[in-house]
Motif scaffolding. Structure first.
Motif, mmCIF file in Angstrom:
data_model
loop_
_atom_site.group_PDB
_atom_site.id
_atom_site.type_symbol
_atom_site.label_atom_id
_atom_site.label_comp_id
_atom_site.label_asym_id
_atom_site.label_seq_id
_atom_site.Cartn_x
_atom_site.Cartn_y
_atom_site.Cartn_z
ATOM 1 N N GLY A 1 0.816 -1.215 0.000
ATOM 2 C CA GLY A 1 0.000 0.000 0.000
ATOM 3 C C GLY A 1 0.848 1.263 0.000
ATOM 4 N N ILE A 2 1.723 1.390 0.975
ATOM 5 C CA ILE A 2 2.525 2.623 1.102
ATOM 6 C C ILE A 2 3.527 2.731 -0.050
ATOM 7 C CG2 ILE A 2 4.256 3.754 2.587
ATOM 8 C CD1 ILE A 2 2.503 2.682 4.968
ATOM 9 N N GLY A 3 4.078 1.590 -0.456
ATOM 10 C CA GLY A 3 4.987 1.591 -1.609
ATOM 11 C C GLY A 3 4.304 2.107 -2.857
ATOM 12 N N ARG A 4 3.054 1.638 -3.102
ATOM 13 C CA ARG A 4 2.319 2.096 -4.291
ATOM 14 C C ARG A 4 2.023 3.588 -4.199
ATOM 15 N NH1 ARG A 4 0.286 -1.287 -8.211
ATOM 16 N NH2 ARG A 4 0.419 0.585 -9.429
ATOM 17 N N GLY A 5 1.679 4.042 -2.983
ATOM 18 C CA GLY A 5 1.406 5.466 -2.789
ATOM 19 C C GLY A 5 2.617 6.312 -3.134
ATOM 20 N N LEU A 6 3.774 5.849 -2.721
ATOM 21 C CA LEU A 6 5.017 6.598 -3.017
ATOM 22 C C LEU A 6 5.327 6.588 -4.504
ATOM 23 C CD1 LEU A 6 7.483 5.676 -0.168
ATOM 24 C CD2 LEU A 6 7.108 7.963 -1.089
ATOM 25 N N LEU A 7 5.217 5.421 -5.117
ATOM 26 C CA LEU A 7 5.502 5.336 -6.555
ATOM 27 C C LEU A 7 4.532 6.233 -7.330
ATOM 28 C CD1 LEU A 7 6.253 1.511 -6.843
ATOM 29 C CD2 LEU A 7 7.871 3.364 -7.308
ATOM 30 N N GLY A 8 3.279 6.267 -6.882
ATOM 31 C CA GLY A 8 2.280 7.122 -7.535
ATOM 32 C C GLY A 8 2.640 8.599 -7.415
ATOM 33 N N LEU B 1 -7.407 7.596 9.345
ATOM 34 C CA LEU B 1 -6.939 6.606 8.360
ATOM 35 C C LEU B 1 -6.652 7.324 7.040
ATOM 36 C CD1 LEU B 1 -6.455 3.581 7.731
ATOM 37 C CD2 LEU B 1 -8.812 3.517 6.867
ATOM 38 N N HIS B 2 -5.396 7.310 6.636
ATOM 39 C CA HIS B 2 -5.015 7.994 5.400
ATOM 40 C C HIS B 2 -5.062 7.030 4.222
ATOM 41 C CE1 HIS B 2 -2.502 10.949 8.060
ATOM 42 N NE2 HIS B 2 -3.798 11.079 8.213
ATOM 43 N N SER B 3 -5.391 7.576 3.049
ATOM 44 C CA SER B 3 -5.330 6.764 1.830
ATOM 45 C C SER B 3 -3.862 6.590 1.443
ATOM 46 C CB SER B 3 -6.094 7.448 0.696
ATOM 47 O OG SER B 3 -5.404 8.629 0.315
ATOM 48 N N ILE B 4 -3.594 5.605 0.592
ATOM 49 C CA ILE B 4 -2.198 5.410 0.168
ATOM 50 C C ILE B 4 -1.708 6.618 -0.623
ATOM 51 C CG2 ILE B 4 -2.299 2.885 0.235
ATOM 52 C CD1 ILE B 4 -2.458 2.914 -2.844
ATOM 53 N N GLU B 5 -2.630 7.299 -1.310
ATOM 54 C CA GLU B 5 -2.230 8.499 -2.067
ATOM 55 C C GLU B 5 -1.805 9.617 -1.103
ATOM 56 O OE1 GLU B 5 -5.087 6.818 -2.653
ATOM 57 O OE2 GLU B 5 -4.667 5.954 -4.634
ATOM 58 N N GLN B 6 -2.593 9.802 -0.024
ATOM 59 C CA GLN B 6 -2.239 10.849 0.970
ATOM 60 C C GLN B 6 -0.871 10.556 1.577
ATOM 61 O OE1 GLN B 6 -5.882 10.322 3.325
ATOM 62 N NE2 GLN B 6 -6.248 12.515 3.174
ATOM 63 N N THR B 7 -0.673 9.310 1.978
ATOM 64 C CA THR B 7 0.615 8.951 2.600
ATOM 65 C C THR B 7 1.757 9.089 1.594
ATOM 66 O OG1 THR B 7 -0.467 7.504 4.174
ATOM 67 C CG2 THR B 7 1.872 7.088 3.787
ATOM 68 N N GLY B 8 1.517 8.662 0.362
ATOM 69 C CA GLY B 8 2.553 8.796 -0.678
ATOM 70 C C GLY B 8 2.959 10.249 -0.873
ATOM 71 N N GLN B 9 1.969 11.141 -0.924
ATOM 72 C CA GLN B 9 2.272 12.574 -1.099
ATOM 73 C C GLN B 9 3.039 13.109 0.107
ATOM 74 O OE1 GLN B 9 2.078 14.553 -3.550
ATOM 75 N NE2 GLN B 9 0.907 13.288 -4.968
ATOM 76 N N ALA B 10 2.569 12.758 1.312
ATOM 77 C CA ALA B 10 3.199 13.272 2.539
ATOM 78 C C ALA B 10 4.659 12.819 2.627
ATOM 79 C CB ALA B 10 2.420 12.797 3.763
ATOM 80 N N LEU B 11 4.888 11.528 2.388
ATOM 81 C CA LEU B 11 6.258 11.011 2.525
ATOM 82 C C LEU B 11 7.155 11.511 1.401
ATOM 83 C CD1 LEU B 11 5.658 7.325 3.718
ATOM 84 C CD2 LEU B 11 5.941 9.390 5.099
ATOM 85 N N SER B 12 6.598 11.639 0.189
ATOM 86 C CA SER B 12 7.451 12.114 -0.917
ATOM 87 C C SER B 12 7.855 13.568 -0.684
ATOM 88 C CB SER B 12 6.784 11.918 -2.280
ATOM 89 O OG SER B 12 5.716 12.804 -2.431
ATOM 90 N N SER B 13 6.967 14.377 -0.091
ATOM 91 C CA SER B 13 7.397 15.765 0.136
ATOM 92 C C SER B 13 8.431 15.850 1.261
ATOM 93 C CB SER B 13 6.230 16.735 0.344
ATOM 94 O OG SER B 13 5.477 16.337 1.419
ATOM 95 N N ASP C 1 -4.388 3.070 4.834
ATOM 96 C CA ASP C 1 -5.284 2.010 4.389
ATOM 97 C C ASP C 1 -4.534 1.013 3.494
ATOM 98 O OD1 ASP C 1 -7.443 0.528 3.785
ATOM 99 O OD2 ASP C 1 -8.460 2.060 2.572
ATOM 100 N N SER C 2 -4.105 -0.103 4.079
ATOM 101 C CA SER C 2 -3.343 -1.103 3.321
ATOM 102 C C SER C 2 -3.696 -2.483 3.854
ATOM 103 C CB SER C 2 -1.840 -0.855 3.501
ATOM 104 O OG SER C 2 -1.467 -1.210 4.825
ATOM 105 N N ARG C 3 -3.169 -3.526 3.208
ATOM 106 C CA ARG C 3 -3.384 -4.899 3.691
ATOM 107 C C ARG C 3 -2.890 -5.044 5.124
ATOM 108 N NH1 ARG C 3 0.019 -8.299 -0.015
ATOM 109 N NH2 ARG C 3 0.634 -6.242 -0.709
ATOM 110 N N LEU C 4 -1.776 -4.381 5.417
ATOM 111 C CA LEU C 4 -1.154 -4.510 6.740
ATOM 112 C C LEU C 4 -2.046 -3.952 7.846
ATOM 113 C CD1 LEU C 4 2.515 -4.183 7.647
ATOM 114 C CD2 LEU C 4 0.975 -2.583 8.773
ATOM 115 N N SER C 5 -2.711 -2.817 7.563
ATOM 116 C CA SER C 5 -3.513 -2.172 8.621
ATOM 117 C C SER C 5 -4.963 -2.635 8.595
ATOM 118 C CB SER C 5 -3.465 -0.647 8.471
ATOM 119 O OG SER C 5 -4.175 -0.246 7.319
ATOM 120 N N ALA C 6 -5.395 -3.335 7.525
ATOM 121 C CA ALA C 6 -6.815 -3.657 7.328
ATOM 122 C C ALA C 6 -7.501 -4.263 8.561
ATOM 123 C CB ALA C 6 -6.982 -4.556 6.107
ATOM 124 N N PRO C 7 -6.901 -5.241 9.262
ATOM 125 C CA PRO C 7 -7.620 -5.828 10.398
ATOM 126 C C PRO C 7 -7.724 -4.906 11.612
ATOM 127 C CG PRO C 7 -5.815 -7.256 9.637
ATOM 128 C CD PRO C 7 -5.621 -5.932 9.001
#
Ligand code: NAP
Length: 233
Positions: free
Chosen positions: A10-17, A198-210, A182-188
């Motif tokens: 999840g987080i990896g995809r967010g970052l790549l995006g 709960l952040h979307s993978i896109e939100q986390t990707g943007q936050a970490l990339s900046s 929101d990823s497989r890891l946090s789902a349960p």
């Protein structure tokens, strides 16, 4: 050029995006992602159980071409294994597997990089840790294997950052806390979370990339949360 180890997560995809339009490499473990919107991502297989996984990666791409490398793999639970609520649920095999995936992988990666990178490398190396790996912030207990392996990871980040001050003085090594994403890891574990936490993978990707974009070698050895705040070890 950017690489996310665990790019299929999840987080990896967010970052790549967040890095659309740039040269991006991602690794996958079980299934190679097939996504038409991100068709230009270069996918490489990676299994952290293989003792030479990092060496294999360095054959597949030139690490001296990378400006940013994020280790975004991680393990919290599997189908038959939940994080421990009590020390009575402790299992040696699960603890050792958590240590392998969550802590040793970073050391193995840093070992390979130190052998390959040129001394003047300005690589930004970030590993996705977790706030629950902070010893001083731990007020709830539980999740023994995950917490302990993230605490071990945090120590390794500090150690590698100190060693690289001499060996690779222009490089930067940090641990990042992504926030609940929101990823497989946090789902349960998403039920009952306060609204907006709960952040979307896109939100986390943007936050970490900046954060990565603004990072300088003066910050090496820091533990940084998704909102830019510094976390205690
Ligand atoms: N999500 C959160 O709320 C949260 C909060 C704090 C910290 N974190 C940390 O963030 C990191 C990423 O988590 P995530 O939420 O993105 O989890 P995720 O969606 O489950 O992704 C995990 C990634 O690790 C890869 N992986 C797992 N085992 C592997 C192995 N043996 N060899 C190679 N790759 C392996 C997976 O590959 P496949 O997809 O191919 O299986 C996937 O790319 C983890 O370190 C986690 O502890 C997450």
């Amino acid at each position: 050029m950017k690489l996310v180890i665990g790019g299929s997560g999840g987080i990896g995809r967010g970052l790549l995006g967040a890095w659309a339009g740039q040269t991006r490499f991602g690794t996958y473990y079980q299934n190679q992602p097939k996504d038409e919107t991100d068709a230009d991502i270069h996918w490489l297989p990676c299994d952290l159980h293989q003792p030479d996984w990092a060496e294999r990666l360095s054959v597949a791409l030139d690490v001296n071409q990378l400006d940013t490398l994020v280790l975004a793999t991680g393990l919290l639970h599997r189908d038959n294994q939940k994080p421990e609520k009590s020390i009575r649920q402790f299992k040696r095999d699960w603890f050792l597997e958590s240590m392998l995936i969550n802590a040793s992988a970073f050391a193995e990666l840093a070992d390979m990089l130190q052998g390959k990178l040129q001394r003047q490398s300005e690589l930004k190396l970030a590993v996705i840790s977790a706030k629950v790996g902070s010893i001083s912030d731990n007020r709830l207990g539980g999740w023994h294997s995950y917490r302990a392996s993230k605490a071990a990871l945090n120590m390794l980040v500090t150690n590698v950052a100190l060693e690289w001050k001499h060996r690779l003085p222009a490089a930067t090594v940090v641990a990042l806390h992504p926030g609940t994403t929101d990823s497989r890891l946090s789902a349960p574990f998403q039920q009952g979370l306060p609204k907006g936490q709960l952040h979307s993978i896109e939100q986390t990707g943007q936050a970490l990339s900046s954060i990565l974009e603004g990072l300088s070698s003066a910050q090496t050895g820091q533990f940084i949360a998704w909102d830019g705040s510094l976390l205690p070890w």
